[in-house]
Motif scaffolding. Structure first.
Motif, PDB file in Angstrom:
ATOM      1  N   TYR A 122       6.351  -1.137  -0.044  1.00 42.13           N
ATOM      2  CA  TYR A 122       5.963   0.514  -0.095  1.00 42.13           C
ATOM      3  C   TYR A 122       7.248   0.740  -0.866  1.00 42.13           C
ATOM      4  O   TYR A 122       6.570   1.564  -1.370  1.00 42.13           O
ATOM      5  CB  TYR A 122       5.174   0.768   0.235  1.00 42.13           C
ATOM      6  CG  TYR A 122       3.824  -0.186   0.896  1.00 42.13           C
ATOM      7  CD1 TYR A 122       2.879  -1.125  -0.232  1.00 42.13           C
ATOM      8  CD2 TYR A 122       3.900  -0.762   2.327  1.00 42.13           C
ATOM      9  CE1 TYR A 122       2.180  -1.884   0.117  1.00 42.13           C
ATOM     10  CE2 TYR A 122       2.468  -1.900   2.288  1.00 42.13           C
ATOM     11  CZ  TYR A 122       2.389  -2.468   1.629  1.00 42.13           C
ATOM     12  OH  TYR A 122       1.100  -2.976   1.803  1.00 42.13           O
ATOM     13  N   THR A 142       7.917   5.230   2.378  1.00 43.18           N
ATOM     14  CA  THR A 142       6.702   4.725   2.468  1.00 43.18           C
ATOM     15  C   THR A 142       7.269   5.150   4.075  1.00 43.18           C
ATOM     16  O   THR A 142       7.246   5.013   4.830  1.00 43.18           O
ATOM     17  CB  THR A 142       5.821   3.862   2.525  1.00 43.18           C
ATOM     18  OG1 THR A 142       5.199   4.207   1.192  1.00 43.18           O
ATOM     19  CG2 THR A 142       5.443   3.331   3.330  1.00 43.18           C
ATOM     20  N   VAL A 148       9.704  -4.804  -1.153  1.00 44.39           N
ATOM     21  CA  VAL A 148       8.147  -4.412  -2.492  1.00 44.39           C
ATOM     22  C   VAL A 148       8.214  -5.818  -2.674  1.00 44.39           C
ATOM     23  O   VAL A 148       6.731  -6.434  -2.640  1.00 44.39           O
ATOM     24  CB  VAL A 148       8.539  -3.810  -3.390  1.00 44.39           C
ATOM     25  CG1 VAL A 148       8.181  -3.467  -4.454  1.00 44.39           C
ATOM     26  CG2 VAL A 148       8.532  -2.450  -2.638  1.00 44.39           C
ATOM     27  N   ARG A 178      -6.396   1.738  -1.918  1.00 48.68           N
ATOM     28  CA  ARG A 178      -5.459   2.919  -1.033  1.00 48.68           C
ATOM     29  C   ARG A 178      -6.583   3.922  -1.404  1.00 48.68           C
ATOM     30  O   ARG A 178      -7.401   4.375  -2.095  1.00 48.68           O
ATOM     31  CB  ARG A 178      -5.009   2.974  -3.084  1.00 48.68           C
ATOM     32  CG  ARG A 178      -3.467   3.993  -2.652  1.00 48.68           C
ATOM     33  CD  ARG A 178      -2.614   3.918  -3.861  1.00 48.68           C
ATOM     34  NE  ARG A 178      -1.399   4.925  -4.058  1.00 48.68           N
ATOM     35  CZ  ARG A 178      -0.246   4.232  -3.707  1.00 48.68           C
ATOM     36  NH1 ARG A 178      -0.213   3.488  -2.703  1.00 48.68           N
ATOM     37  NH2 ARG A 178       0.860   5.212  -3.148  1.00 48.68           N
ATOM     38  N   TYR A 200      -1.774   1.861   1.906  1.00 50.18           N
ATOM     39  CA  TYR A 200      -2.818   0.993   1.549  1.00 50.18           C
ATOM     40  C   TYR A 200      -3.319   0.464   2.973  1.00 50.18           C
ATOM     41  O   TYR A 200      -2.673   0.365   3.616  1.00 50.18           O
ATOM     42  CB  TYR A 200      -2.204  -0.228   0.247  1.00 50.18           C
ATOM     43  CG  TYR A 200      -1.155   0.056  -0.820  1.00 50.18           C
ATOM     44  CD1 TYR A 200      -2.322  -0.062  -1.166  1.00 50.18           C
ATOM     45  CD2 TYR A 200      -0.531   0.237  -1.041  1.00 50.18           C
ATOM     46  CE1 TYR A 200      -2.539  -0.089  -3.326  1.00 50.18           C
ATOM     47  CE2 TYR A 200      -0.024   0.744  -2.774  1.00 50.18           C
ATOM     48  CZ  TYR A 200      -0.846   0.728  -3.618  1.00 50.18           C
ATOM     49  OH  TYR A 200      -0.752   0.924  -4.459  1.00 50.18           O
TER      50      TYR A 200
END
Length: 361
Positions: A155, A159, A49, A73, A97
């Motif tokens: 993410y 995810t 991330v 998003r 995203y």
């Protein structure tokens, strides 16, 4: 004698107690090790991330002179199978995203072609590795969209574990295409192309083969094409991506139909739009034999398309994505292919002009 037996039993008792205590210690230690492994694995996603957030800053920095950049998003289809059968939210659409790149010189009263550009990698993301390629597209007047489809890194764990290789990840990419057409009046729905390399090339194939009515053309570079062929030629670490409990959860021997469903060769008969495929004989990831199988399957179905098998081009798997003159000259031909079907407002007149657009000189 009684003292001797007493001493023996006392010693035996102490030995058993010691062994039991050792077993308990080993069990506790094993639990602690497994807990630490899980913690390290979770931290890996946290580091991903952080790395993604840093690279996002680089996207704005490296294209701010020529493009409006956004990251939106969206929602797509739910997971193909719920992680928990009792989850009452299992039917919820997944969020993801998507990057949006719009040329700064755009005239909102005109129409512009759209390039859908899914990233490569089983678990990867749309990084600035693609910056020069996006610049090449933007300078010609293309609008570009790239979905961070399910399974992408950067993410978090959820995810990552939503991966649906060859499955609903394609829904995410299609939704990014639909979003652009529905929300930007200057995007021309009749001039949409999809391009990608490696796993992105696989997605490009799936888009044009499963949703040919949504695209005018496709380019698939070194595309993953057939999972039966691929799993047979790669080691067990690759199979593990599929047999993971959060993914297919079965081997190809246990469920061959599921793996066929996730392979572009399975849909070759559907091709009805222009397609260009590139592969390389020294590709050390997507072996040339796998792409040749895709090529031969398309031919078997009598499909018209273009392809080129490069002989030991420098760079192996990334031969036309790197920054050498050889690679950029090859990319120039990809741009000329797209130009025929998408008519960008400022097409390149030469490979040298393309290099100026990407590199400044």
């Amino acid at each position: 004698m009684n003292k001797l037996f007493k001493s023996f039993f006392i010693g035996l008792f102490l030995m058993i107690t010691s062994l039991t205590g050792q077993a308990q210690t080993d069990s506790t230690l094993l639990k602690e090790i497994n807990s630490l492994k899980e913690t390290v694995n979770d931290y890996r996603h946290r580091f991903d991330v952080l790395e993604k957030q840093i690279d996002d800053l680089m996207w704005f920095r490296r294209l701010e002179d020529i493009a409006h950049i956004d990251k939106v998003r969206l929602t797509s289809t739910p997971r193909w199978k719920p992680k928990d059968p009792d989850d009452r939210f299992a039917a919820n659409k997944l969020q993801f995203y998507t990057y949006v790149f719009i040329p700064k010189e755009i005239d909102i009263n005109k129409k512009y072609p759209l390039i859908v550009l899914p990233h490569s990698g089983i678990h990867a993301n749309f990084s600035t590795y693609y910056a020069h390629i996006v610049r090449e597209l933007i300078v010609q007047g293309y609008v570009v969209v790239s979905a961070e489809y399910r399974g992408s890194t950067g993410y978090g764990k959820a995810t990552y574990e939503n991966i649906d290789y060859g499955g609903r990840e394609n829904d995410d990419v299609l939704e990014s295409r639909n979003y652009m057409i529905e929300n930007y009046s200057f995007v021309d729905a009749s001039r949409v192309g999809v391009i990608g390399w490696s796993h992105g090339g696989m997605i490009a194939l799936m888009q044009i083969l499963q949703h040919g009515d949504k695209y005018q053309c496709a380019f698939a570079g070194v595309p993953v094409s057939d999972l039966e062929n691929r799993l047979a030629s790669h080691d067990e670490s690759y199979s593990a991506y599929f047999t993971a409990t959060h993914h297919v959860g079965e081997t190809i021997d246990e469920n061959p139909e599921e793996y066929a469903r996730r392979s572009p060769t399975h849909y070759a008969k559907n091709l009805n739009k222009p397609l260009l495929i590139y592969t390389n004989t020294n590709d050390n990831d997507v072996y040339v034999e796998e792409v040749e199988l895709m090529i031969e399957t398309l031919k078997k179905h009598g499909k018209k398309f273009e392809y080129k098998i490069f002989q030991d081009a420098s760079g192996g798997h990334g031969f036309d994505r790197i920054d050498s003159k050889e690679a950029t000259d090859i990319r120039y031909n990809v741009h000329k292919f797209l130009e025929r079907y998408l008519t960008p407002p400022k097409p390149f007149k030469s490979a040298a002009e393309m290099r100026v657009a990407a590199y400044g000189f």
